[in-house]
Write an enzyme that holds these catalytic residues in place. Structure first.
Site, PDB file in Angstrom:
ATOM      1  N   LYS A 194       0.941  -1.154   0.090  1.00  0.00           N
ATOM      2  CA  LYS A 194      -0.123  -0.030   0.164  1.00  0.00           C
ATOM      3  C   LYS A 194       0.789   1.184   0.079  1.00  0.00           C
ATOM      4  O   LYS A 194       1.368   1.632   1.102  1.00  0.00           O
ATOM      5  CB  LYS A 194      -0.854   0.020   1.232  1.00  0.00           C
ATOM      6  N   GLY A 247       7.330   4.526   8.757  1.00  0.00           N
ATOM      7  CA  GLY A 247       6.583   5.776   8.961  1.00  0.00           C
ATOM      8  C   GLY A 247       6.735   6.166  10.193  1.00  0.00           C
ATOM      9  O   GLY A 247       7.834   6.119  10.848  1.00  0.00           O
ATOM     10  N   SER A 248       5.917   7.285  10.500  1.00  0.00           N
ATOM     11  CA  SER A 248       5.857   7.977  11.843  1.00  0.00           C
ATOM     12  C   SER A 248       5.878   6.815  12.878  1.00  0.00           C
ATOM     13  O   SER A 248       5.082   5.874  13.084  1.00  0.00           O
ATOM     14  CB  SER A 248       4.698   9.031  11.933  1.00  0.00           C
ATOM     15  N   THR A 251       1.876   6.362  14.344  1.00  0.00           N
ATOM     16  CA  THR A 251       1.461   5.199  13.394  1.00  0.00           C
ATOM     17  C   THR A 251       2.012   3.995  13.563  1.00  0.00           C
ATOM     18  O   THR A 251       1.166   2.881  13.400  1.00  0.00           O
ATOM     19  CB  THR A 251       1.512   5.952  11.896  1.00  0.00           C
ATOM     20  N   GLY A 252       3.030   3.774  13.598  1.00  0.00           N
ATOM     21  CA  GLY A 252       3.893   2.663  13.720  1.00  0.00           C
ATOM     22  C   GLY A 252       3.177   1.934  14.995  1.00  0.00           C
ATOM     23  O   GLY A 252       3.215   0.752  14.902  1.00  0.00           O
ATOM     24  N   GLU A 270       9.913   0.238  10.844  1.00  0.00           N
ATOM     25  CA  GLU A 270      11.031   1.223  10.901  1.00  0.00           C
ATOM     26  C   GLU A 270      10.285   2.504  11.077  1.00  0.00           C
ATOM     27  O   GLU A 270       9.737   3.098  10.021  1.00  0.00           O
ATOM     28  CB  GLU A 270      11.662   1.126   9.497  1.00  0.00           C
ATOM     29  N   CYS A 304      13.907   9.600   7.477  1.00  0.00           N
ATOM     30  CA  CYS A 304      13.510   9.109   8.565  1.00  0.00           C
ATOM     31  C   CYS A 304      14.955   9.149   9.493  1.00  0.00           C
ATOM     32  O   CYS A 304      14.940   9.473  10.659  1.00  0.00           O
ATOM     33  CB  CYS A 304      13.210   7.720   8.781  1.00  0.00           C
TER      34      CYS A 304
END
Length: 497
Positions: A194, A247-248, A251-252, A270, A304
């Protein structure tokens, strides 16, 4: 301005109807909603993409499950590696096309899209391809007693976990997708990706090239849509055996909780961080300034692992910041399709608004904004590279992830104080240490709490070197041989004879 003309194939691709790619074919899907893809340099809509629904998620997962138990299982490890190498060839053949699409979606400068997004992705594919024939178990000496003269043998073997759901961020839509699909396919898994709704187009093109490379239908599938419906549907799907997310941190954490709920789905996370870069007093000012620019401002700071907290000796900080201001003031900011541009826009409106909000926080806390700190007038999500001098380690810009072209600086007098400040964060993705004193660097490395510590460099990733975070910055490792553990199950076999 030397704006590049778009390739005819890029213009033609933008005119297509965009949705999903399932079981080797473009699929429109049953949903009726679309989302717009906006060029962050112009704020113009360049494409519309169909929103995915649970029906498309089901179809993609079933296609991946069928390929996992069918064509991909029957593909030898050697041929899996050959497929990845052929895909690398095709990425290089279509480098300019893919780079232009990526720059249009993300605002990344065309040079970075060519070199990092497409060129590095091809290199990573070739690295993973080499591992396809080298995944192995071990033979073990067992110690069971013999009662009737029987003997025992034991061995282990690694088996692919199954269908992988890969959730991709917007900052490196091709390269991070390649990291995930190459790891999965090398180990014999299949994958449903996605992409971010901000950068959905490039992987739709890459997966067409994957089919051309001979990767069987259903092995790689793409579902487009927002994170609120498509993401959770993938994570909780009964056919999903592993989730890999970049991602952030917030959200992770949500992804990890959802994956573990109900069926303990494997996860690799990650996540972001508030990465520190420490410069010791033995360095000349010019080298410190070069290091700051390398560590913090590449791709508008939207990496990141980029440094956001900079620690400078008190005796040098004034001169360092003065020289840094002069250097940043010469940066050419503009269209990322102009080959002379050094800094493009932020990738999307939501992120642009976040960065402007952080500038407001800095002002309210009385931080000194030495350079930048305001939007650039005109179309596009442009902000200048920014220098902020913090008052204390507790200031918002020293604790909150910015993910933008914002360096926040704090002075120090004592190296014990420096280590304490470097580690005073819930994050632990990466850090860098800059010094000419190798002995001192070697002693300090083990005391810095981060998954990766660079010395006299920053934000360099190599496919042979494992990468991932500690503390709130993630679970698991990518690259090296470490990825194999996360995409395979270890089976033990014991035989009595």
């Amino acid at each position: 301005m030397s704006q590049l003309a778009l390739l005819p194939e890029v213009s033609a691709f933008l005119q297509r109807q965009h949705a999903h790619f399932i079981n080797g074919q473009p699929v429109s899907g049953k949903g009726e909603a679309y989302f717009e893809v906006v060029n962050p340099a112009t704020e113009q809509v360049i494409a519309k993409v169909k929103e995915g629904t649970k029906a498309e998620v089901d179809a993609a997962m079933e296609a991946a499950y069928g390929a996992f138990h069918g064509a991909w299982t029957q593909t030898t490890p050697m041929e899996r590696g050959n497929c990845l190498n052929r895909l690398a060839d095709l990425l290089e053949k279509h480098l300019e096309e893919l780079a232009q699409l990526e720059t249009l979606c993300s605002g990344k400068t065309i040079q970075l899209s060519r070199f990092l997004e497409v060129g590095s992705a091809a290199q990573f594919l070739r690295y993973f391809a080499g591992w396809a024939t080298k995944i192995s178990g071990e033979t073990l000496n067992v110690s069971l007693p013999s009662f009737k003269g029987e003997q025992y043998s034991a061995f282990t073997q690694r088996e692919p976990v199954g269908v992988v759901a890969g959730i991709i961020p917007w900052n490196f839509s091709i390269m991070i997708s390649i990291w995930k699909l190459a790891a999965a396919l090398t180990c014999g898994c299949t994958i449903v990706l996605k992409p971010s709704e901000f950068t959905p187009l490039t992987m739709l093109r890459v997966v067409e090239l994957a089919k051309e490379a001979g990767i069987p239908d259903g092995v790689i599938n793409i579902i487009n849509g927002g994170g609120r419906e498509v993401g959770p549907a993938l994570i909780s799907h009964p056919l999903c055996s592993k989730v890999t997310f970049t991602g952030s941190v917030p959200t992770g954490l949500a992804v990890g909780r959802a994956a573990m709920e109900g069926k303990l789905t494997r996860v690799t996370l990650e996540l972001g961080g508030k990465n520190g870069a420490a410069f010791l007093a033995d360095l000349p000012v010019e080298k410190i300034v070069d290091g700051i620019i390398e560590a913090g401002y590449l791709n508008q700071g939207q990496i990141c692992a980029a440094a956001e907290r900079f620690y400078i000796p008190s005796s040098l900080i004034d001169e360092v910041l003065a020289q840094l201001k002069q250097r940043l003031s010469t940066f050419k900011i503009g269209s990322p399709l102009d080959e002379t541009t050094e800094m493009g826009p932020l990738a999307n409106k939501a992120h642009y608004d976040k960065i402007l909000g952080l500038f407001d926080k800095a002002r309210k806390e009385g931080n000194e904004i030495i350079y930048g700190g305001q939007p650039i007038a005109g179309a596009g999500y442009f902000v200048p590279p920014t220098i902020i001098r913090a008052n204390s380690p507790n200031d918002a810009l020293m604790t909150e992830e910015t993910f933008g072209p914002v360096g926040t600086f704090l002075s120090y007098d004592d190296e014990e104080e420096l280590i304490k400040q470097m580690n005073s964060t819930p994050f632990g993705l990466a850090a860098s240490l800059w010094t000419n004193d190798l002995s001192k660097a070697m002693r300090m490395i083990s005391r810095i709490e981060a998954g990766t510590v660079w010395v006299n460099m920053h934000t360099f990733l190599d496919p042979a070197v494992p990468f991932g975070g500690i503390k709130s910055s993630g679970i698991g490792r990518e690259f090296g041989s470490a990825f194999i553990e996360h995409y395979t199950e270890l089976k033990s076999v014991m035989i009595r004879y």
